[in-house]
Design an enzyme around this catalytic site. Structure first.
Site, PDB file in Angstrom:
ATOM      1  N   SER A 130       0.850  -1.188   0.000  1.00  0.00           N
ATOM      2  CA  SER A 130       0.000   0.000   0.000  1.00  0.00           C
ATOM      3  C   SER A 130       0.886   1.239   0.000  1.00  0.00           C
ATOM      4  O   SER A 130       2.114   1.129   0.017  1.00  0.00           O
ATOM      5  CB  SER A 130      -0.909  -0.007   1.235  1.00  0.00           C
ATOM      6  OG  SER A 130      -0.120   0.171   2.382  1.00  0.00           O
ATOM      7  N   LYS A 131       0.231   2.386   0.011  1.00  0.00           N
ATOM      8  CA  LYS A 131       0.959   3.648  -0.064  1.00  0.00           C
ATOM      9  C   LYS A 131       1.998   3.789   1.046  1.00  0.00           C
ATOM     10  O   LYS A 131       3.037   4.395   0.864  1.00  0.00           O
ATOM     11  CB  LYS A 131      -0.030   4.809   0.051  1.00  0.00           C
ATOM     12  CG  LYS A 131      -0.682   5.142  -1.256  1.00  0.00           C
ATOM     13  CD  LYS A 131      -1.531   6.380  -1.074  1.00  0.00           C
ATOM     14  CE  LYS A 131      -2.735   6.300  -1.988  1.00  0.00           C
ATOM     15  NZ  LYS A 131      -3.788   7.202  -1.584  1.00  0.00           N
TER      16      LYS A 131
END
Ligand code: GLU
Length: 476
Positions: free
Chosen positions: A247-248
């Site tokens: 994820s980010k």
């Protein structure tokens, strides 16, 4: 030419992330490998979440990676009518039925069961066996009051030979009659995707393994229509270094942003290709051509892949090292970045540094030192090399010796440095190490303690600049 037709079908709800780019790449590589076609379909039916900016971001990302589709882009929304017609056709064929149940009642049932930790399954017994003619009459009389559901066979199973995971079997008892057309007349993803893949004559669907549960539903639609079922392959999940889904927060930003971080698309492609695929030996650094030549579906690994940013930078360094200066000059931003044309000096500077950096911006900074006097000097190096009181005397002597050379070459400059070392040894009666000259010289010339061979640098920097830099006082 082959009849392979693969596609990338992103939902435009955000930028092109690493997972999406990897899916696109595997499809693109397979199309290039087989001489088939790579198609792009923008799945924009979720009008709430799809944006033109996201479409643009995906196209920009793909363009940066050099993955252009072979046919015009299909926008899913444009085939809305066909999706609806397919639902009606499925009713005609007895494979789907109109469901007039009250959504509020169903939602309440679902909630109760969920609270009891039980699985909700739609009970279609009141509708699934109503004769077709009767269904049609009621549909005409009560528009907007029904959803359309696919009738899952009562028994048996649906299976497919997944090109990544092998045989997958799903018992029909595990599926419920799922909605294909909502009460508001909008088709559901599983229906639209089959309609579009059939329309685009896709032969192999390679996508993330989060879609595995959708595949039996889609196969049932193909079968109900009597259409050829494409092959399916589900690509392994990508995890962050902490083994949690990427994820980010792992620094995984939009694929195109990696360009701003000094990465070559060639390196990004190489890196993405290794997320779940291997060429079968230890080779890691591969050009696009090599990837195309070696890409094989059999070697896509079902096990989750781990995203390692350090490896991406390492690969980038390898690709930079293998590239030609003119190519790198352009990729770095040309004159804007280097503040001069691609002349011999710039070409030499890039040659000298390209195997020693991991990012394009590092290359620019490092190369510039050849024609721009350094203004910063590595503090640790200064402390170490300039504590000796004799260091400036040595550098002045070296500078003087450089000014007297008739030819300014690798041999001549190295020659005078070695002579100075010997002369000092003879004068003091103590063995003087060449490093006493080499290390401070490198620091004064480049501001750094490490880099290319010193005398190659000296020649590239040129006599005048060397003399000037060697006379600079960087302490006290
Ligand atoms: N639009 C879907 C997604 O972005 C992919 C659909 C598919 O590949 O079948 O997850």
């Amino acid at each position: 030419m082959s009849d392979v037709r693969v596609r990338f079908a992103p939902s435009p709800t955000g930028y092109l992330h690493v997972g999406g780019a990897r899916t696109a790449l595997f499809n693109w590589l397979w199309a290039r490998r087989t001489g088939g076609k790579f198609l792009l379909r923008i799945e924009d039916t979720d009008q709430q979440r799809s944006t033109p900016e996201a479409v643009e971001a995906i196209l920009v990302g793909m363009k940066w990676l050099g993955m252009e589709p072979n046919e015009p882009i299909v926008y899913q929304m444009a085939r809305h009518q066909e999706h609806k017609e397919l639902c009606l056709e499925l009713i005609e064929r007895g494979a789907a039925y109109a469901d007039f149940s009250d959504p509020a009642v169903e939602a309440a049932k679902r909630e109760t069961l969920q609270a009891e930790k039980k699985q909700y399954k739609f009970d279609g017994s009141a509708y699934r066996n109503v004769p077709l003619a009767e269904q049609k009459v009621r549909m005409a009389a009560e528009p907007g009051q029904y959803a359309i559901r696919l009738r899952i066979p009562d028994s048996g199973a649906t299976s497919w030979k997944d090109v990544v995971h092998g045989e997958i079997v799903v018992n029909h008892s595990e599926l419920d009659d799922f909605i294909i057309l909502r009460r508001d007349g909008s088709p559901i993803y599983n229906l639209a995707v089959v309609s579009d893949d059939h329309f685009q004559r896709v032969t192999l669907i390679l996508r993330g393994d989060d879609h595995i549960s959708n595949t039996p539903k889609q196969i049932l639609i193909y079968q109900a229509m009597g259409w050829d079922v494409p092959q399916f392959g589900h690509l392994p999940m990508i995890l962050g270094p902490d083994k949690v889904k990427l994820s980010k927060r792992h620094g995984a930003t939009a694929v195109g942003d990696y360009g701003d971080m000094g990465l070559l698309p060639e390196a990004m492609i190489n890196f993405l290709a290794l997320l779940g695929w291997s060429p079968g030996d230890d080779t890691e650094v591969m050009s696009q051509e090599e990837l195309i030549k070696r890409f094989a579906l059999e070697r896509i690994m079902p096990k989750a892949a781990v995203f390692d940013l350090q490896k991406l930078f390492w690969l980038n360094g390898q690709h930079i090292g293998k590239s030609e200066p003119a190519f790198l000059f352009e990729k770095c931003g040309g004159v804007n970045a280097f503040h001069r044309e691609l002349d011999d000096t710039v070409t030499t500077a890039i040659y000298l540094w390209k195997t020693r950096v991991r990012k394009l911006d590092e290359l620019v900074t490092a190369a510039k030192v050849v024609w721009e006097d350094p203004v910063e000097f590595e503090a640790e190096g200064v402390k170490k090399q300039f504590s000796d009181a004799k260091v400036y005397e040595r550098m002045t002597n070296l500078s003087d010796a450089f000014s007297e050379l008739t030819e300014f070459t690798h041999e001549s400059t190295e020659g005078v440095l070695r002579q100075l070392v010997e002369a000092e040894t003879a004068a003091t009666g103590e063995k003087v190490a060449a490093g006493k000259y080499i290390h401070p010289c490198r620091l004064l010339l480049t501001g750094r303690t490490v880099g290319p061979g010193l005398f190659e640098l000296v020649v590239a920097i040129g006599r005048d600049a060397c003399i000037r830099r060697l006379r600079k006082r960087i302490t006290n």
